[in-house]
Design a protein around this motif. Structure first.
Motif, short mmCIF file in Angstrom:
data_model
loop_
_atom_site.label_atom_id
_atom_site.label_comp_id
_atom_site.label_asym_id
_atom_site.label_seq_id
_atom_site.Cartn_x
_atom_site.Cartn_y
_atom_site.Cartn_z
N ALA A 179 -2.45 -22.37 -0.51
CA ALA A 179 -2.57 -20.94 0.00
C ALA A 179 -1.86 -20.08 -1.25
O ALA A 179 -1.74 -18.98 -0.94
N SER A 180 -2.01 -20.88 -2.32
CA SER A 180 -1.25 -20.12 -3.37
C SER A 180 -2.34 -19.18 -4.06
O SER A 180 -1.63 -17.76 -4.33
N ALA A 181 -3.41 -18.88 -3.83
CA ALA A 181 -4.39 -17.61 -4.21
C ALA A 181 -3.96 -16.68 -3.38
O ALA A 181 -3.54 -15.47 -3.94
N ASP A 182 -4.06 -16.97 -2.00
CA ASP A 182 -3.90 -15.79 -1.24
C ASP A 182 -2.36 -15.32 -1.23
O ASP A 182 -2.05 -14.08 -1.03
N LEU A 183 -1.41 -16.15 -1.69
CA LEU A 183 0.00 -15.55 -1.74
C LEU A 183 0.07 -14.76 -3.01
O LEU A 183 0.67 -13.62 -3.04
N THR A 184 -0.72 -15.17 -3.92
CA THR A 184 -0.67 -14.33 -5.27
C THR A 184 -1.21 -13.00 -4.86
O THR A 184 -0.67 -11.89 -5.61
N SER A 185 -2.54 -12.90 -4.23
CA SER A 185 -2.74 -11.53 -3.88
C SER A 185 -1.91 -10.73 -3.03
O SER A 185 -1.94 -9.57 -3.43
N LEU A 186 -1.32 -11.58 -2.22
CA LEU A 186 -0.19 -10.71 -1.19
C LEU A 186 0.79 -10.22 -2.18
O LEU A 186 1.42 -9.01 -2.03
N THR A 187 1.32 -11.00 -3.20
CA THR A 187 2.58 -10.44 -3.96
C THR A 187 2.15 -9.39 -4.72
O THR A 187 2.97 -8.57 -5.06
N THR A 188 0.87 -9.43 -5.27
CA THR A 188 0.52 -8.44 -6.02
C THR A 188 0.29 -7.09 -5.36
O THR A 188 0.48 -5.97 -5.83
N ALA A 189 -0.16 -7.17 -4.14
CA ALA A 189 -0.33 -5.84 -3.34
C ALA A 189 0.71 -5.54 -2.92
O ALA A 189 1.07 -4.13 -2.90
N LEU A 190 1.96 -6.37 -2.66
CA LEU A 190 3.18 -5.91 -2.06
C LEU A 190 4.01 -5.25 -3.33
O LEU A 190 4.72 -3.96 -3.08
N ALA A 191 3.79 -5.61 -4.62
CA ALA A 191 4.47 -5.19 -5.85
C ALA A 191 3.82 -3.72 -6.00
O ALA A 191 4.54 -2.53 -6.34
N ALA A 192 2.50 -3.65 -5.84
CA ALA A 192 1.89 -2.25 -5.99
C ALA A 192 2.30 -1.27 -4.83
O ALA A 192 2.61 -0.05 -5.30
N LEU A 193 2.62 -1.67 -3.76
CA LEU A 193 2.93 -0.87 -2.49
C LEU A 193 4.46 -0.26 -2.64
O LEU A 193 4.64 0.85 -2.67
N LYS A 194 5.17 -1.19 -3.45
CA LYS A 194 6.67 -0.94 -3.78
C LYS A 194 6.73 0.14 -4.86
O LYS A 194 7.64 1.13 -4.68
N GLY A 195 5.76 -0.10 -5.66
CA GLY A 195 5.83 1.02 -6.83
C GLY A 195 5.24 2.49 -6.29
O GLY A 195 5.42 3.47 -7.21
N GLY A 196 4.77 2.46 -5.42
CA GLY A 196 4.17 3.67 -4.70
C GLY A 196 5.26 4.86 -4.63
O GLY A 196 6.47 4.40 -4.17
N ASP A 197 4.95 6.11 -4.69
CA ASP A 197 5.92 7.34 -4.45
C ASP A 197 5.20 8.23 -3.56
O ASP A 197 4.35 8.87 -3.97
N ILE A 198 5.74 7.92 -2.23
CA ILE A 198 5.22 8.98 -1.23
C ILE A 198 5.45 10.55 -1.40
O ILE A 198 4.95 11.39 -0.68
N SER A 199 6.41 10.72 -2.29
CA SER A 199 6.66 11.78 -2.60
C SER A 199 5.66 12.54 -3.36
O SER A 199 5.40 13.89 -3.38
N THR A 200 4.90 11.95 -4.39
CA THR A 200 3.91 12.63 -5.36
C THR A 200 2.78 11.97 -5.30
O THR A 200 1.82 12.44 -5.63
N GLY A 201 2.61 10.77 -4.42
CA GLY A 201 1.36 10.16 -4.38
C GLY A 201 1.27 9.45 -3.07
O GLY A 201 0.88 8.30 -2.84
N ALA A 202 1.35 10.31 -2.03
CA ALA A 202 1.23 9.61 -0.68
C ALA A 202 0.00 9.19 -0.35
O ALA A 202 -0.27 8.14 0.39
N ASN A 203 -1.13 9.94 -0.53
CA ASN A 203 -2.42 9.44 -0.41
C ASN A 203 -2.60 8.01 -1.02
O ASN A 203 -3.50 7.10 -0.36
N ALA A 204 -2.34 7.79 -2.36
CA ALA A 204 -2.36 6.50 -3.03
C ALA A 204 -1.58 5.59 -2.22
O ALA A 204 -2.28 4.41 -2.25
#
Length: 276
Positions: free
Chosen positions: A163-188
């Motif tokens: 499941a390493s490929a699926d886990l890598t995709s999830l880790t990447t997606a979570l990292a991107a979500l963590k970097g989001g700022d809903i104060s300035t980029g809520a839609n993103a």
């Protein structure tokens, strides 16, 4: 022929008595132990077959435990991902609310605090979720590479789950979500949350499919163990009805042989009577 030196009747009876005693001892041993084969002398070929069947049966019993442990590990990971998904959805809710024109700066600041706290807890779950002292999702964890399950009695009976490929995709997606700022980029952040939730669903689905496969393996192993044990039992286990009858027959022969041995001693007396 009457002879003082050789009593043929006695010798014959003693030989028969010895054979009967040996057979009676064998029957009593079988009835006492419950096994038809107590040594290789009882059934050399049968013992070899039974030994092989026993090795197979024991190996499959351990493999059953392996499959159950594998299912437990997959369910542990799936349960953790379920909680991660709940938090991702909450983060999407916050981003959706923050994107609305009615949300003030103070509102967005409060929402961002919760958003960031959830992101931190997701990191904690992904880092610390483990099974048997071994991490599942962290770097070097079980699911970061192919996991091999031993699902049979032979070395070739394995299930390589990757499941390493699926886990890598999830880790990447979570990292991107963590970097989001809903104060300035809520839609993103809404889009990032959707991507992360989809990645969680993909990995959970993979875990479920693997667990279902292991469950079927467990059921099949149970069927094979049942029939292997039955086959071994037909070779090794004593038939009490048959062996009891056999023992009774040998006991009667022992009594008869003992009586005849006593009678054969009278042959020498008959020789002595001729000399009177």
């Amino acid at each position: 022929m009457l002879s003082l030196h050789t009593n043929a009747a006695s010798l014959s009876t003693q030989n028969a008595l010895g054979s009967t005693n040996k057979a009676l001892t064998s029957s009593m041993t079988k009835l006492g132990t419950g096994y038809r084969v107590n040594s290789a002398m009882d059934d050399a070929a049968g013992l070899q077959i039974a030994t092989r069947l026993n090795a197979q049966s024991r190996g499959m019993s351990v493999a059953q435990k392996n499959t159950q442990n594998g299912i437990s590990m997959l369910q542990t990971g799936e349960g953790a991902l379920n909680e991660v998904n709940n938090m991702v959805l909450r983060m999407k809710d916050l981003a959706t609310e923050a994107a609305n024109a009615t949300s003030t700066t103070n509102d967005q600041t409060a929402m961002k605090a919760e958003f960031d706290a959830l992101a931190t807890e997701i990191d904690n779950i992904m880092t610390n979720t483990g099974f048997g002292g071994q991490a599942l999702f962290a770097a070097g964890g079980t699911f970061t590479k192919a996991a091999t399950f031993q699902i049979g009695a032979s070395a070739s009976e394995t299930y390589a789950y990757d499941a390493s490929a699926d886990l890598t995709s999830l880790t990447t997606a979570l990292a991107a979500l963590k970097g989001g700022d809903i104060s300035t980029g809520a839609n993103a952040a809404i889009t990032l949350a959707d991507t992360a939730s989809a990645a969680v669903g993909t990995l959970r689905s993979s875990f479920g499919a693997a667990a279902n496969r292991l469950e079927h393996v467990y059921n099949n192993l149970g069927n094979m163990i049942q029939n292997t044990e039955a086959s071994k039992g037909r070779i090794m286990d004593v038939d009490y009805a048959s062996e009891t009858a056999n023992m009774t027959s040998k006991q009667m022969l022992m009594q008869a042989s003992t009586a005849m041995l006593k009678q054969s001693s009278s042959m020498s007396q008959m020789v002595a009577s001729l000399l009177q």
